[in-house]
Design an enzyme around this catalytic site. Structure first.
Site, PDB file in Angstrom:
ATOM      1  N   GLY A  46       0.835  -1.189   0.000  1.00 21.91           N
ATOM      2  CA  GLY A  46       0.000   0.000   0.000  1.00 21.91           C
ATOM      3  C   GLY A  46       0.871   1.241   0.000  1.00 21.91           C
ATOM      4  O   GLY A  46       2.065   1.169   0.321  1.00 21.91           O
ATOM      5  N   GLN A  51       2.915   9.954   1.987  1.00 18.10           N
ATOM      6  CA  GLN A  51       4.266   9.387   2.016  1.00 18.10           C
ATOM      7  C   GLN A  51       5.161   9.915   0.895  1.00 18.10           C
ATOM      8  O   GLN A  51       6.381   9.782   0.974  1.00 18.10           O
ATOM      9  CB  GLN A  51       4.194   7.856   1.941  1.00 18.10           C
ATOM     10  CG  GLN A  51       3.571   7.232   3.170  1.00 18.10           C
ATOM     11  CD  GLN A  51       3.441   5.733   3.017  1.00 18.10           C
ATOM     12  OE1 GLN A  51       2.479   5.246   2.451  1.00 18.10           O
ATOM     13  NE2 GLN A  51       4.424   4.988   3.500  1.00 18.10           N
ATOM     14  N   CYS A  91       6.215  -0.386   7.417  1.00 23.02           N
ATOM     15  CA  CYS A  91       5.829   0.818   6.671  1.00 23.02           C
ATOM     16  C   CYS A  91       7.014   1.261   5.824  1.00 23.02           C
ATOM     17  O   CYS A  91       8.146   1.290   6.313  1.00 23.02           O
ATOM     18  CB  CYS A  91       5.433   1.935   7.645  1.00 23.02           C
ATOM     19  SG  CYS A  91       4.913   3.458   6.834  1.00 23.02           S
ATOM     20  N   LEU A  92       6.734   1.625   4.592  1.00 20.18           N
ATOM     21  CA  LEU A  92       7.808   2.083   3.703  1.00 20.18           C
ATOM     22  C   LEU A  92       8.441   3.375   4.222  1.00 20.18           C
ATOM     23  O   LEU A  92       9.573   3.687   3.873  1.00 20.18           O
ATOM     24  CB  LEU A  92       7.269   2.291   2.286  1.00 20.18           C
ATOM     25  CG  LEU A  92       6.801   1.011   1.568  1.00 20.18           C
ATOM     26  CD1 LEU A  92       6.093   1.354   0.265  1.00 20.18           C
ATOM     27  CD2 LEU A  92       7.974   0.072   1.309  1.00 20.18           C
ATOM     28  N   HIS A 133      -4.129   1.296   7.918  1.00 19.99           N
ATOM     29  CA  HIS A 133      -2.767   1.840   7.949  1.00 19.99           C
ATOM     30  C   HIS A 133      -2.645   3.039   6.985  1.00 19.99           C
ATOM     31  O   HIS A 133      -2.086   4.085   7.344  1.00 19.99           O
ATOM     32  CB  HIS A 133      -1.798   0.708   7.574  1.00 19.99           C
ATOM     33  CG  HIS A 133      -0.359   1.076   7.440  1.00 19.99           C
ATOM     34  ND1 HIS A 133       0.610   0.589   8.293  1.00 19.99           N
ATOM     35  CD2 HIS A 133       0.296   1.856   6.550  1.00 19.99           C
ATOM     36  CE1 HIS A 133       1.794   1.063   7.932  1.00 19.99           C
ATOM     37  NE2 HIS A 133       1.633   1.832   6.873  1.00 19.99           N
ATOM     38  N   GLU A 134      -3.214   2.902   5.779  1.00 25.24           N
ATOM     39  CA  GLU A 134      -3.102   3.979   4.780  1.00 25.24           C
ATOM     40  C   GLU A 134      -3.949   5.190   5.161  1.00 25.24           C
ATOM     41  O   GLU A 134      -3.520   6.332   4.981  1.00 25.24           O
ATOM     42  CB  GLU A 134      -3.519   3.475   3.386  1.00 25.24           C
ATOM     43  CG  GLU A 134      -2.750   2.274   2.851  1.00 25.24           C
ATOM     44  CD  GLU A 134      -1.247   2.393   2.954  1.00 25.24           C
ATOM     45  OE1 GLU A 134      -0.731   3.519   3.030  1.00 25.24           O
ATOM     46  OE2 GLU A 134      -0.577   1.348   2.983  1.00 25.24           O
ATOM     47  N   HIS A 137      -2.177   7.296   7.526  1.00 23.46           N
ATOM     48  CA  HIS A 137      -1.194   8.188   6.882  1.00 23.46           C
ATOM     49  C   HIS A 137      -1.845   9.506   6.454  1.00 23.46           C
ATOM     50  O   HIS A 137      -1.256  10.579   6.612  1.00 23.46           O
ATOM     51  CB  HIS A 137      -0.597   7.524   5.637  1.00 23.46           C
ATOM     52  CG  HIS A 137       0.563   6.617   5.895  1.00 23.46           C
ATOM     53  ND1 HIS A 137       1.714   7.026   6.527  1.00 23.46           N
ATOM     54  CD2 HIS A 137       0.765   5.310   5.576  1.00 23.46           C
ATOM     55  CE1 HIS A 137       2.570   6.006   6.577  1.00 23.46           C
ATOM     56  NE2 HIS A 137       2.015   4.954   6.020  1.00 23.46           N
TER      57      HIS A 137
HETATM   58  O1  GNR Z   1       4.140  -2.680   2.485  1.00 24.46           O
HETATM   59  C1  GNR Z   1       3.512  -2.552   3.544  1.00 24.46           C
HETATM   60  N1  GNR Z   1       3.222  -3.650   4.272  1.00 24.46           N
HETATM   61  C2  GNR Z   1       2.371  -3.635   5.349  1.00 24.46           C
HETATM   62  C3  GNR Z   1       2.344  -4.749   6.159  1.00 24.46           C
HETATM   63  C4  GNR Z   1       1.509  -4.805   7.250  1.00 24.46           C
HETATM   64  C5  GNR Z   1       0.660  -3.744   7.510  1.00 24.46           C
HETATM   65  C6  GNR Z   1       0.672  -2.616   6.704  1.00 24.46           C
HETATM   66  C7  GNR Z   1       1.519  -2.565   5.622  1.00 24.46           C
HETATM   67  S1  GNR Z   1       1.508  -1.172   4.606  1.00 24.46           S
HETATM   68  C8  GNR Z   1       3.136  -1.207   4.011  1.00 24.46           C
HETATM   69  C9  GNR Z   1       3.332  -0.135   2.938  1.00 24.46           C
HETATM   70  C10 GNR Z   1       3.141   1.222   3.583  1.00 24.46           C
HETATM   71  O2  GNR Z   1       3.939   1.754   4.295  1.00 24.46           O
HETATM   72  N2  GNR Z   1       1.989   1.810   3.371  1.00 24.46           N
HETATM   73  O3  GNR Z   1       1.733   2.981   3.944  1.00 24.46           O
HETATM   74 NI    NI Z   2       2.916   3.051   5.736  1.00 20.62          NI
END
Ligand code: GNR
Ligand code: NI
Length: 167
Positions: A46, A51, A91-92, A133-134, A137
């Protein structure tokens, strides 16, 4: 198409509250393509506009195995949450850091697509985790904010140190 630069914790720009998208057209379509390309290049499931330093409410994700089901959510809103589930998140924007996070197990989400057409989705599992999670952000929140103070301080120290060393 372009691969965009991903901001890293503790960059204060990750704390921006993204604004709803009001302009639907070729520019938005191009941005969504760039987000997807950036996500695939970074091997993420995601990516939120925040980001890549764009304070607009746009999210892309692809939780399929082969990375063959791109999805886009513009102006996403969680309408309903049910249950709780704990899963490991990364998270990236917080590289090489994985921690258990508690989230709703099931959610109902409303969003619009790249053309501005509304849709609703009910989901659970990795899709529900990733969407929560997104959407965090877009509200300037990171998964580390949902950890204990002790864990968060450890992670913060690790990234402050990395920054001092110019990593
Ligand atoms: O790549 C991602 N893997 C992930 C794994 C578990 C819960 C959430 C994520 S999102 C993350 C990519 C990211 O940072 N999205 O904002
Ligand atoms: Ni993230």
């Amino acid at each position: 198409m372009a691969v965009l630069e991903i901001l890293h914790y503790p960059d204060p720009r990750l704390r921006a509250i993204a604004k709803p998208v009001t302009q639907f057209g070729p520019e938005l379509a191009q941005f969504i393509d760039d987000l997807l390309q950036t996500m695939y290049q970074s091997v993420g499931i995601g990516l939120a506009a925040t980001q890549v330093n764009v304070a607009q409410r746009v999210v892309v994700l692809d939780v399929s195995r082969g990375g063959s089901s791109p999805r886009c959510f513009v102006n996403p809103e969680i309408l309903e949450l049910r249950g709780l589930a704990t899963g490991e998140e990364g998270c990236l924007s917080v590289p090489e850091t994985f921690e258990l996070v508690e989230r709703a197990e099931w959610i109902r989400v409303r969003a619009v697509n790249a053309q501005g057409e509304p849709f609703e989705l009910e989901c659970e599992g990795i899709l529900a985790v990733c969407l929560q999670h997104e959407i965090d952000h877009l509200d300037g929140k990171l998964f580390v904010d949902r950890l204990s103070l002790l864990k968060r301080s450890r992670i913060r120290r690790k990234f402050d140190k990395a920054q001092r060393l110019g990593a």
